[in-house]
Design a protein around this motif. Structure first.
Motif, PDB file in Angstrom:
ATOM      1  N   GLU A   6       0.823  -1.208   0.000  1.00  0.00           N
ATOM      2  CA  GLU A   6       0.000   0.000   0.000  1.00  0.00           C
ATOM      3  C   GLU A   6       0.859   1.262   0.000  1.00  0.00           C
ATOM      4  OE1 GLU A   6      -2.109  -2.828   3.046  1.00  0.00           O
ATOM      5  OE2 GLU A   6      -0.066  -2.200   2.564  1.00  0.00           O
ATOM      6  N   ARG A  19      -5.878   9.437  -1.839  1.00  0.00           N
ATOM      7  CA  ARG A  19      -6.060   8.252  -2.661  1.00  0.00           C
ATOM      8  C   ARG A  19      -5.020   7.218  -2.261  1.00  0.00           C
ATOM      9  NH1 ARG A  19      -5.690   7.125  -9.186  1.00  0.00           N
ATOM     10  NH2 ARG A  19      -3.445   7.382  -8.797  1.00  0.00           N
ATOM     11  N   SER A  21      -3.231   3.589  -2.785  1.00  0.00           N
ATOM     12  CA  SER A  21      -2.918   2.657  -3.864  1.00  0.00           C
ATOM     13  C   SER A  21      -2.405   1.367  -3.270  1.00  0.00           C
ATOM     14  CB  SER A  21      -1.858   3.242  -4.800  1.00  0.00           C
ATOM     15  OG  SER A  21      -2.285   4.442  -5.391  1.00  0.00           O
ATOM     16  N   ARG A  72      -9.929  -0.347  -9.806  1.00  0.00           N
ATOM     17  CA  ARG A  72      -8.764  -1.175 -10.096  1.00  0.00           C
ATOM     18  C   ARG A  72      -8.281  -0.920 -11.508  1.00  0.00           C
ATOM     19  NH1 ARG A  72     -10.507  -7.053  -9.005  1.00  0.00           N
ATOM     20  NH2 ARG A  72      -8.379  -7.516  -9.711  1.00  0.00           N
ATOM     21  N   THR A  78      -2.995  -2.847  -9.856  1.00  0.00           N
ATOM     22  CA  THR A  78      -3.168  -1.896  -8.767  1.00  0.00           C
ATOM     23  C   THR A  78      -4.645  -1.686  -8.469  1.00  0.00           C
ATOM     24  OG1 THR A  78      -1.109  -0.761  -9.359  1.00  0.00           O
ATOM     25  CG2 THR A  78      -2.654   0.447  -7.970  1.00  0.00           C
ATOM     26  N   TYR A  80      -7.190   0.895  -6.048  1.00  0.00           N
ATOM     27  CA  TYR A  80      -7.184   2.212  -5.435  1.00  0.00           C
ATOM     28  C   TYR A  80      -8.372   2.380  -4.499  1.00  0.00           C
ATOM     29  CZ  TYR A  80      -4.227   3.090  -9.530  1.00  0.00           C
ATOM     30  OH  TYR A  80      -3.244   3.019 -10.493  1.00  0.00           O
TER      31      TYR A  80
END
Length: 123
Positions: A6, A19, A21, A72, A78, A80
């Motif tokens: 993360e 945000r 990730s 995604r 990844t 989010y």
């Protein structure tokens, strides 16, 4: 073995945005269900949001629906979590989670966890 890392946590004032990730290893990310959980001090870990392999998302409660969005990008492996209008009660360690189940049906769907990222919202 899948590894989840993360990023994006930090300190923000109430009303602000962050945000998060989560970068995942593994070639089958696109088939995984992914999610976010959080744990505040002295509290149990709680479900925040999940997104199925097909992009359909689930949010834990109505209080998240107008503020948090999970998404995604399978090309980047990844997932989010966009968090808007943050409140002090959103302060917690946020964990990325994933599982080989295509659909989220509860924590039984989760096999993998990230190390967590701290989100602190000041009033």
């Amino acid at each position: 073995q899948v590894q989840l890392v993360e990023s994006g946590g930090g300190l923000v004032q109430a009303g602000g945005s962050l945000r998060l990730s989560c970068a995942a290893s593994g070639r089958t990310f696109s088939a995984y269900t992914m999610g976010w959980f959080r744990q505040a001090p002295g509290q149990e870990r709680e479900f925040v949001a999940a997104i199925n392999w097909n992009g359909i998302s689930t949010l834990a409660t109505d209080s998240f629906k107008n503020r948090f969005t999970i998404s995604r990008d399978n090309a980047k492996n990844t997932v989010y979590l966009q968090m808007n209008d943050l409140k002090p009660e959103d302060t917690a360690v946020y964990y990325c989670a994933g599982g080989s189940s295509r659909y989220y049906v509860g924590t039984a769907s989760i096999q993998y966890w990230g190390q967590g990222t701290q989100v602190t919202v000041s009033s």
